[in-house]
Design a protein around this motif. Sequence first.
Motif, PDB file in Angstrom:
ATOM      1  N   ARG A 112       0.850  -1.191   0.000  1.00 18.40           N
ATOM      2  CA  ARG A 112       0.000   0.000   0.000  1.00 18.40           C
ATOM      3  C   ARG A 112       0.884   1.237   0.000  1.00 18.40           C
ATOM      4  O   ARG A 112       1.986   1.245   0.542  1.00 18.40           O
ATOM      5  CB  ARG A 112      -0.924   0.032   1.214  1.00 18.40           C
ATOM      6  CG  ARG A 112      -1.958  -1.045   1.223  1.00 18.40           C
ATOM      7  CD  ARG A 112      -3.007  -0.767   0.186  1.00 18.40           C
ATOM      8  NE  ARG A 112      -4.070  -1.766   0.282  1.00 18.40           N
ATOM      9  CZ  ARG A 112      -5.248  -1.597  -0.245  1.00 18.40           C
ATOM     10  NH1 ARG A 112      -5.536  -0.509  -0.907  1.00 18.40           N
ATOM     11  NH2 ARG A 112      -6.146  -2.536  -0.137  1.00 18.40           N
ATOM     12  N   LEU A 113       0.374   2.295  -0.576  1.00 17.96           N
ATOM     13  CA  LEU A 113       1.099   3.562  -0.643  1.00 17.96           C
ATOM     14  C   LEU A 113       0.536   4.547   0.373  1.00 17.96           C
ATOM     15  O   LEU A 113      -0.552   4.339   0.909  1.00 17.96           O
ATOM     16  CB  LEU A 113       0.957   4.170  -2.049  1.00 17.96           C
ATOM     17  CG  LEU A 113       1.443   3.319  -3.210  1.00 17.96           C
ATOM     18  CD1 LEU A 113       1.081   3.999  -4.534  1.00 17.96           C
ATOM     19  CD2 LEU A 113       2.936   3.083  -3.126  1.00 17.96           C
ATOM     20  N   ILE A 114       1.283   5.611   0.609  1.00 13.68           N
ATOM     21  CA  ILE A 114       0.754   6.764   1.329  1.00 13.68           C
ATOM     22  C   ILE A 114       0.736   7.916   0.326  1.00 13.68           C
ATOM     23  O   ILE A 114       1.386   7.859  -0.717  1.00 13.68           O
ATOM     24  CB  ILE A 114       1.585   7.130   2.578  1.00 13.68           C
ATOM     25  CG1 ILE A 114       2.989   7.604   2.191  1.00 13.68           C
ATOM     26  CG2 ILE A 114       1.611   5.987   3.572  1.00 13.68           C
ATOM     27  CD1 ILE A 114       3.744   8.279   3.336  1.00 13.68           C
ATOM     28  N   ALA A 115      -0.005   8.936   0.637  1.00 15.66           N
ATOM     29  CA  ALA A 115      -0.007  10.134  -0.199  1.00 15.66           C
ATOM     30  C   ALA A 115       0.138  11.339   0.702  1.00 15.66           C
ATOM     31  O   ALA A 115      -0.326  11.335   1.852  1.00 15.66           O
ATOM     32  CB  ALA A 115      -1.301  10.230  -1.010  1.00 15.66           C
ATOM     33  N   HIS A 119      -2.368  10.683   3.608  1.00 23.57           N
ATOM     34  CA  HIS A 119      -3.384   9.671   3.345  1.00 23.57           C
ATOM     35  C   HIS A 119      -2.765   8.283   3.498  1.00 23.57           C
ATOM     36  O   HIS A 119      -1.636   8.062   3.055  1.00 23.57           O
ATOM     37  CB  HIS A 119      -3.910   9.799   1.910  1.00 23.57           C
ATOM     38  CG  HIS A 119      -4.604  11.101   1.651  1.00 23.57           C
ATOM     39  ND1 HIS A 119      -5.913  11.155   1.261  1.00 23.57           N
ATOM     40  CD2 HIS A 119      -4.172  12.388   1.708  1.00 23.57           C
ATOM     41  CE1 HIS A 119      -6.270  12.424   1.092  1.00 23.57           C
ATOM     42  NE2 HIS A 119      -5.220  13.193   1.348  1.00 23.57           N
ATOM     43  N   ASP A 120      -3.508   7.368   4.124  1.00 22.95           N
ATOM     44  CA  ASP A 120      -3.075   5.971   4.186  1.00 22.95           C
ATOM     45  C   ASP A 120      -4.292   5.070   4.068  1.00 22.95           C
ATOM     46  O   ASP A 120      -5.427   5.547   4.080  1.00 22.95           O
ATOM     47  CB  ASP A 120      -2.248   5.677   5.444  1.00 22.95           C
ATOM     48  CG  ASP A 120      -3.032   5.787   6.738  1.00 22.95           C
ATOM     49  OD1 ASP A 120      -4.117   5.179   6.858  1.00 22.95           O
ATOM     50  OD2 ASP A 120      -2.549   6.476   7.658  1.00 22.95           O
ATOM     51  N   ALA A 121      -4.073   3.785   3.929  1.00 23.08           N
ATOM     52  CA  ALA A 121      -5.158   2.834   3.671  1.00 23.08           C
ATOM     53  C   ALA A 121      -5.806   2.286   4.941  1.00 23.08           C
ATOM     54  O   ALA A 121      -6.716   1.470   4.850  1.00 23.08           O
ATOM     55  CB  ALA A 121      -4.634   1.678   2.820  1.00 23.08           C
ATOM     56  N   SER A 122      -5.373   2.735   6.099  1.00 24.35           N
ATOM     57  CA  SER A 122      -5.948   2.258   7.353  1.00 24.35           C
ATOM     58  C   SER A 122      -7.146   3.121   7.748  1.00 24.35           C
ATOM     59  O   SER A 122      -7.147   4.326   7.530  1.00 24.35           O
ATOM     60  CB  SER A 122      -4.890   2.321   8.461  1.00 24.35           C
ATOM     61  OG  SER A 122      -5.472   2.049   9.712  1.00 24.35           O
ATOM     62  N   ARG A 123      -8.130   2.505   8.365  1.00 27.28           N
ATOM     63  CA  ARG A 123      -9.288   3.256   8.868  1.00 27.28           C
ATOM     64  C   ARG A 123      -9.136   3.566  10.355  1.00 27.28           C
ATOM     65  O   ARG A 123     -10.020   4.175  10.951  1.00 27.28           O
ATOM     66  CB  ARG A 123     -10.560   2.494   8.604  1.00 27.28           C
ATOM     67  CG  ARG A 123     -10.880   2.386   7.113  1.00 27.28           C
ATOM     68  CD  ARG A 123     -12.154   1.630   6.853  1.00 27.28           C
ATOM     69  NE  ARG A 123     -13.352   2.421   7.037  1.00 27.28           N
ATOM     70  CZ  ARG A 123     -13.960   3.103   6.068  1.00 27.28           C
ATOM     71  NH1 ARG A 123     -13.458   3.089   4.862  1.00 27.28           N
ATOM     72  NH2 ARG A 123     -15.052   3.783   6.316  1.00 27.28           N
TER      73      ARG A 123
END
Length: 150
Positions: free
Chosen positions: A75-78, A93-97
């Motif tokens: 997964r990437l961060i932005a 931004h990251d993919a974790s909630r």
Amino acid sequence: MISFDPAARRSGSAQAGADFIWLPRRRRSVGAARGLLRTFLGGVPGGDGLLAAGELVLSELATNAIEHASVPPGRLIAVRFEMVSAQLRLEVHDASRAWPTVRPLAGGYEESGRGLLLVESMAAGWGCCLRPGGVGKFVWAVVGPVEGES
């Protein structure tokens, strides 16, 4: 060394004057994000005055996304930078909630756990939101003069 492709910037929903860049979820991306912020602020009148606090806050937010987001490999961060009046808005931004939480200092000898305390002290405001139409969340912070103060 981490590089980025300007063509990989998000288009469409990114506002004019804002940069949105995807980075690998690796520790060295924190330094790359700071370099991108320096470049962004170099083109902003008065950007030099926001650089020190902006780099510190961005470093803490990016480190949290890399170290604490429980997401699948790859997964990437932005990172996103935008000027709003005289303030710098930063987003990571990251993919974790999972929402970030400020941890109280227990004894003061811990080697980690102070990041969001630094963000609270350096930013005019910060928070967390779910990514609209996407996976995960983004943590934002605003650096610069507080509105109504001179």
